[in-house]
Motif scaffolding. Structure first.
Motif, PDB file in Angstrom:
ATOM      1  N   LEU A  68       0.843  -1.196   0.000  1.00 31.16           N
ATOM      2  CA  LEU A  68       0.000   0.000   0.000  1.00 31.16           C
ATOM      3  C   LEU A  68       0.873   1.239   0.000  1.00 31.16           C
ATOM      4  O   LEU A  68       1.937   1.266   0.640  1.00 31.16           O
ATOM      5  N   GLY A  69       0.430   2.265  -0.710  1.00 29.48           N
ATOM      6  CA  GLY A  69       1.089   3.566  -0.678  1.00 29.48           C
ATOM      7  C   GLY A  69       0.047   4.662  -0.603  1.00 29.48           C
ATOM      8  O   GLY A  69      -1.069   4.509  -1.102  1.00 29.48           O
ATOM      9  N   SER A  70       0.388   5.765   0.030  1.00 28.28           N
ATOM     10  CA  SER A  70      -0.569   6.866   0.153  1.00 28.28           C
ATOM     11  C   SER A  70       0.149   8.201   0.076  1.00 28.28           C
ATOM     12  O   SER A  70       1.355   8.296   0.325  1.00 28.28           O
ATOM     13  N   ARG A  71      -0.622   9.216  -0.289  1.00 27.42           N
ATOM     14  CA  ARG A  71      -0.121  10.589  -0.327  1.00 27.42           C
ATOM     15  C   ARG A  71      -1.247  11.517   0.090  1.00 27.42           C
ATOM     16  O   ARG A  71      -2.401  11.341  -0.332  1.00 27.42           O
ATOM     17  N   VAL A  72      -0.932  12.498   0.926  1.00 29.23           N
ATOM     18  CA  VAL A  72      -1.912  13.480   1.383  1.00 29.23           C
ATOM     19  C   VAL A  72      -1.265  14.859   1.310  1.00 29.23           C
ATOM     20  O   VAL A  72      -0.047  14.994   1.499  1.00 29.23           O
ATOM     21  N   GLY A  73      -2.035  15.872   0.993  1.00 30.46           N
ATOM     22  CA  GLY A  73      -1.465  17.209   0.892  1.00 30.46           C
ATOM     23  C   GLY A  73      -2.524  18.262   0.693  1.00 30.46           C
ATOM     24  O   GLY A  73      -3.732  17.980   0.692  1.00 30.46           O
ATOM     25  N   ILE A  74      -2.060  19.483   0.521  1.00 25.80           N
ATOM     26  CA  ILE A  74      -2.949  20.604   0.255  1.00 25.80           C
ATOM     27  C   ILE A  74      -2.308  21.493  -0.798  1.00 25.80           C
ATOM     28  O   ILE A  74      -1.106  21.775  -0.743  1.00 25.80           O
ATOM     29  N   ARG A  75      -3.112  21.918  -1.779  1.00 25.03           N
ATOM     30  CA  ARG A  75      -2.682  22.847  -2.816  1.00 25.03           C
ATOM     31  C   ARG A  75      -3.588  24.070  -2.742  1.00 25.03           C
ATOM     32  O   ARG A  75      -4.809  23.956  -2.827  1.00 25.03           O
ATOM     33  N   ARG A  76      -2.972  25.265  -2.600  1.00 28.87           N
ATOM     34  CA  ARG A  76      -3.788  26.476  -2.481  1.00 28.87           C
ATOM     35  C   ARG A  76      -3.039  27.686  -3.016  1.00 28.87           C
ATOM     36  O   ARG A  76      -1.796  27.731  -3.000  1.00 28.87           O
ATOM     37  N   ASN A  77      -3.806  28.685  -3.476  1.00 28.64           N
ATOM     38  CA  ASN A  77      -3.270  30.028  -3.708  1.00 28.64           C
ATOM     39  C   ASN A  77      -3.284  30.776  -2.388  1.00 28.64           C
ATOM     40  O   ASN A  77      -4.202  30.605  -1.568  1.00 28.64           O
ATOM     41  N   LEU A  78      -2.271  31.632  -2.174  1.00 31.29           N
ATOM     42  CA  LEU A  78      -2.204  32.361  -0.911  1.00 31.29           C
ATOM     43  C   LEU A  78      -3.229  33.478  -0.832  1.00 31.29           C
ATOM     44  O   LEU A  78      -3.640  33.887   0.239  1.00 31.29           O
ATOM     45  N   GLY A  79      -3.666  33.996  -2.002  1.00 27.71           N
ATOM     46  CA  GLY A  79      -4.726  35.004  -2.023  1.00 27.71           C
ATOM     47  C   GLY A  79      -4.243  36.389  -1.639  1.00 27.71           C
ATOM     48  O   GLY A  79      -3.065  36.632  -1.354  1.00 27.71           O
ATOM     49  N   ASN A  80      -5.211  37.340  -1.609  1.00 29.37           N
ATOM     50  CA  ASN A  80      -4.953  38.745  -1.300  1.00 29.37           C
ATOM     51  C   ASN A  80      -3.843  39.297  -2.184  1.00 29.37           C
ATOM     52  O   ASN A  80      -3.891  39.188  -3.394  1.00 29.37           O
ATOM     53  N   HIS A  81      -2.834  39.887  -1.586  1.00 27.43           N
ATOM     54  CA  HIS A  81      -1.768  40.502  -2.376  1.00 27.43           C
ATOM     55  C   HIS A  81      -0.818  39.461  -2.978  1.00 27.43           C
ATOM     56  O   HIS A  81       0.034  39.807  -3.792  1.00 27.43           O
ATOM     57  N   LEU A  82      -0.956  38.216  -2.531  1.00 23.65           N
ATOM     58  CA  LEU A  82      -0.089  37.155  -3.047  1.00 23.65           C
ATOM     59  C   LEU A  82      -0.890  36.174  -3.893  1.00 23.65           C
ATOM     60  O   LEU A  82      -0.671  34.971  -3.860  1.00 23.65           O
ATOM     61  N   ASN A  83      -1.853  36.724  -4.644  1.00 19.76           N
ATOM     62  CA  ASN A  83      -2.736  35.873  -5.430  1.00 19.76           C
ATOM     63  C   ASN A  83      -1.988  35.074  -6.491  1.00 19.76           C
ATOM     64  O   ASN A  83      -2.466  34.038  -6.943  1.00 19.76           O
ATOM     65  N   HIS A  84      -0.808  35.555  -6.896  1.00 19.67           N
ATOM     66  CA  HIS A  84      -0.034  34.861  -7.920  1.00 19.67           C
ATOM     67  C   HIS A  84       0.848  33.759  -7.331  1.00 19.67           C
ATOM     68  O   HIS A  84       1.530  33.067  -8.076  1.00 19.67           O
ATOM     69  N   LEU A  85       0.849  33.636  -6.012  1.00 16.75           N
ATOM     70  CA  LEU A  85       1.696  32.643  -5.355  1.00 16.75           C
ATOM     71  C   LEU A  85       0.848  31.475  -4.869  1.00 16.75           C
ATOM     72  O   LEU A  85      -0.141  31.651  -4.173  1.00 16.75           O
ATOM     73  N   ALA A  86       1.239  30.251  -5.284  1.00 16.78           N
ATOM     74  CA  ALA A  86       0.546  29.036  -4.861  1.00 16.78           C
ATOM     75  C   ALA A  86       1.547  28.107  -4.182  1.00 16.78           C
ATOM     76  O   ALA A  86       2.752  28.164  -4.450  1.00 16.78           O
ATOM     77  N   PHE A  87       1.036  27.273  -3.293  1.00 16.58           N
ATOM     78  CA  PHE A  87       1.915  26.346  -2.601  1.00 16.58           C
ATOM     79  C   PHE A  87       1.262  24.975  -2.511  1.00 16.58           C
ATOM     80  O   PHE A  87       0.041  24.828  -2.634  1.00 16.58           O
TER      81      PHE A  87
END
Length: 766
Positions: free
Chosen positions: A701-720
């Motif tokens: 078995l293998g698994s992966r968990v995470g979160i992908r989001r834009n930072l928003g506001n003045h950093l709308n062009h930055l995603a992590f």
């Protein structure tokens, strides 16, 4: 090089440099509209200027619009996202890529057999691995992603030491990739000598994978194993993105990535650097790899595209070697020991490689199109092995050209594809005694010239009642010339030439669209696979002069499609492959692999793949719920096979698991959280031709968990993205990359136990 191959090679060079690069006058708004994924022309696109003028794209995706006062145009087509283009800097030769809507993605388009058709209209066993599958894992390699596909097995005998089996084709591959042809961005990765260094690429370089199973000689030349088409990642139109990332994990795993990508109506460029380091689960299994990829595409005009692919890799990885069952049970982390132990001899691979390819596509008119590429590779290897030391330098040149012609035979739409490919490589190879990881006395000094080429033709006829008939034929030719400059045992220099006769490989396939969502297909194809250079010239310096090419015929039939309101996709294929002059391998006392023809084999199997999407709505809190699975049954047997005094006819083919299965679960939320779970099962595998020793079955078995989001506001062009995962959650002791027919019963190459990883990726959109 034979005269007709020499003529073809020079004709190919001329076709590349002399094809016109015409551009259109800029008195009006004009251009071409393409599907962003397949780069195929889109007909019926509505182009509307903000001043009110309108136009519709032709069957080639081309349009012309007279609108002197217009500042922007909007493009719309059912099934695609609307797009607005500013005309501030350019009004002519626009190349516009429309992104499909989510519902459109359910009908996958493929480039296999060079037809660029929807998968539902492709008569052949093809599996597609896209970004969603590749990103289920940690990107240390593509092994786990490839092993989700039915009929495919990818092994990692040591980290970065790959072996690929398509329908059992690893029988003749004790190490490395053979009898499977690979292309990257349409340019061959497989060398003229028949081998492929997939480890010169990083998993992050790859955006999608298409796997064509069985003989594909009609388009891609000699081969009985299959063909793999790799495409690099591409930026969306109008997007410029900077990306950095880092991953760390168990046993000293470290991985770093930095890239810049940009997409526009005139170009698409990717520059990517990755470094991967690993201390190793086993003794003598460390890795250190640098890869730099530069992959630009320039859309000179709606008719003309020029692309390049530049890969530089600096690779070092250690070879722990195979161990016995007793050692495997006692301590799977140990390396091969003894007088020629892996640690004592510093068994490892040191390789610098440079691949360069240049490709152009030119559309003459609505009927004629040409794709031509030229490429070269330079490779330097310095390898201490357990029983010898090798130093090789390889230089190769090659080219490929393909013409497409669309016409009507009465009421029957017909597509013709014809062209050819040629490769010529020169390798300077020296072997020495290995004394503690250092070269000692010279054993052999060889210069090997490998020349291979083929010409092909294919016709696709769209018959009445939704039938598509494919007729294809290729002529394949391979030649090796080995100049032995020195040999320690005899000292005499000589030349050996192995010239395989030109072989014709036909393919006939038919497809019936049963509905807009379901199709059935059947085909008969012939395959021809000459020995690789390493099978003729083994590492002990002996020449295998009696080895002949494999030949086989493949019969297959399948059905694929969608049902239950497009939520359930299915693909089922049955095949029967008869192979003669089968090449098998066995280790000698010195652990050198030797090869011989072993009569015939009978290979029957069933491959199934299913995927069910319960829901996929980005506006819901739980936005994605999807389950998937695959199952492969192999009934592979030797026929007319003797080994010494033993008659092994009827035995299971070595190294092939009768049953493999994969299951997966994907969950995602509107907030950007995601979870992937993947399970793999492999049944017992025979490890020797006599079928007296088997590797145990295993379930991991293998698994992966995470979160992908834009930072928003003045950093709308930055995603992590922050992610973590685990492999082998069941903590199984298993061998991934068994050494078949190994001397001294050293069959086992243990895979890591339960491991963990985590990382962070930052993306900045300009």
């Amino acid at each position: 090089m034979k005269p007709y191959l020499r003529f073809f090679f020079f004709s190919l060079l001329l076709s590349f440099f002399l094809l016109p690069g015409l551009t259109l006058a800029q008195t009006t708004i004009n251009g071409q509209v393409l599907d962003a994924r397949t780069k195929q022309p889109l007909e019926g696109v509505s182009i509307t200027a903000n001043s009110g003028e309108q136009s519709i794209s032709s069957s080639q995706g081309q349009f012309t619009l007279s609108a002197d006062e217009a500042e922007r145009v909007t493009l719309t087509l059912l099934g695609y996202k609307s797009q607005q283009i500013s005309l501030t800097n350019n009004r002519a030769n626009l190349r516009i890529l429309l992104q499909p809507e989510a519902t459109r993605l359910q009908e996958v388009l493929v480039t296999g057999y060079e037809n660029k058709r929807p998968l539902l209209e492709t008569a052949g066993a093809i599996s597609v691995i896209n970004q969603s599958v590749l990103q289920r894992f940690d990107e240390s390699s593509v092994v786990r992603a490839v092993n989700t596909v039915p009929g495919i097995r990818m092994d990692e005998r040591a980290p970065a030491s790959y072996r690929i089996s398509i329908r059992g084709s690893s029988l003749r591959s004790p190490y490395g990739i053979r009898n499977v042809k690979l292309y990257f961005n349409g340019i061959p990765l497989t060398e003229a000598n028949g081998t492929t260094s997939l480890n010169t690429l990083d998993a992050a370089n790859i955006g999608s994978i298409e796997i064509l199973k069985g003989p594909t000689a009609s388009i891609y030349g000699a081969g009985t194993g299959g063909t793999i088409l790799l495409e690099s990642r591409r930026a969306a139109v109008g997007e410029t993105q900077l990306q950095v990332g880092a991953t760390t994990g168990s046993y000293g795993f470290r991985r770093y990535l930095a890239s810049v990508s940009t997409g526009s109506a005139k170009s698409n460029v990717l520059v990517q650097y990755t470094r991967q380091q690993y201390d190793g689960y086993r003794e003598q299994s460390a890795v250190d790899r640098h890869v730099l990829l530069v992959a630009p595409e320039f859309y000179v005009s709606p008719k003309h595209t020029i692309a390049a692919s530049i890969i530089y890799s600096d690779l070092y990885y250690e070879l722990p070697g195979g161990i016995t069952k007793e050692q495997y049970d006692q301590n799977p982390r140990q390396a091969r020991g003894g007088m020629f132990g892996s640690v004592a001899q510093n068994a490892s691979m040191n390789q610098d490689g440079f691949n360069f390819g240049l490709k152009q596509e030119y559309t003459f008119n609505q009927s004629w199109q040409n794709t031509t590429s030229i490429y070269t590779l330079h490779r330097f290897r310095d390898h201490p092995f357990n029983t010898d030391y090798e130093r090789n330098t390889n230089l190769e040149l090659g080219g490929r050209t393909s013409f497409k012609y669309k016409t009507q035979l009465g009421s029957i739409a017909t597509n013709y594809t014809f062209g050819g490919e040629v490769q010529r490589g020169l390798e300077a190879a020296r072997t020495y005694d290995n004394i503690g990881g250092q070269p000692d006395s010279l054993r052999t000094d060889d210069e090997v010239t490998a020349t291979t080429g083929f010409v092909f033709g294919q016709a696709e006829l769209e018959l009445p009642s939704n039938f598509i008939l494919t007729l294809a034929l290729s002529a394949n030719d391979t030649k090796y010339e080995i100049d032995r400059l020195a040999q320690a045992t005899s000292g005499a220099a000589y030349t050996y030439v192995k010239d395989f006769k030109t072989v014709l490989s036909p393919r006939v396939a038919v497809l019936k669209k049963l509905s807009d969502q379901i199709s059935a297909h059947a085909s008969i194809s012939s395959g021809f696979s000459p020995p690789t250079e390493e099978e003729i010239l083994t590492s002990d310096g002996e020449l295998n002069e009696d080895l002949e090419a494999e030949k086989g015929v493949n019969y297959e039939a399948g059905v694929r499609g969608y049902t239950l309101n497009n939520r359930l996709s299915f693909d089922v294929v049955g095949f029967y492959f008869r192979l003669s002059e089968t090449i098998v391998s066995q280790q000698q006392v010195s652990s050198v692999a030797v090869f011989r023809n072993a009569g015939a084999t009978s290979q029957k199997g069933i491959e199934t793949a299913l995927s069910y999407t319960l829901f996929d709505d980005p506006e819901k809190a739980l936005s994605l719920f999807k389950v998937l699975g695959s199952y492969t049954y192999n009934h592979f047997r030797f026929k007319d096979f003797t080994k010494g005094e033993a008659d092994l006819a009827g035995n299971e083919i070595t190294g092939v698991a009768p049953h493999t299965a994969t299951a997966g679960l994907d969950l995602a939320t509107k907030l950007g959280l995601y979870f992937n779970l993947t399970a793999n099962y492999t049944s017992e595998i025979p490890l020797n031709d006599e079928n007296t020793i088997y590797a145990d079955s295993y379930f991991i078995l293998g698994s992966r968990v995470g979160i992908r989001r834009n930072l928003g506001n003045h950093l709308n062009h930055l995603a992590f993205e922050v992610f973590g995962g685990a492999d082998n959650l069941t903590d199984q002791t298993y061998s991934l990359g068994n050494d078949i027919n190994a001397f001294g019963t050293r069959y086992y190459q243990p895979a890591p136990d339960r491991t963990y990883y985590g990382g962070l990726t930052l993306k900045y959109r300009l």
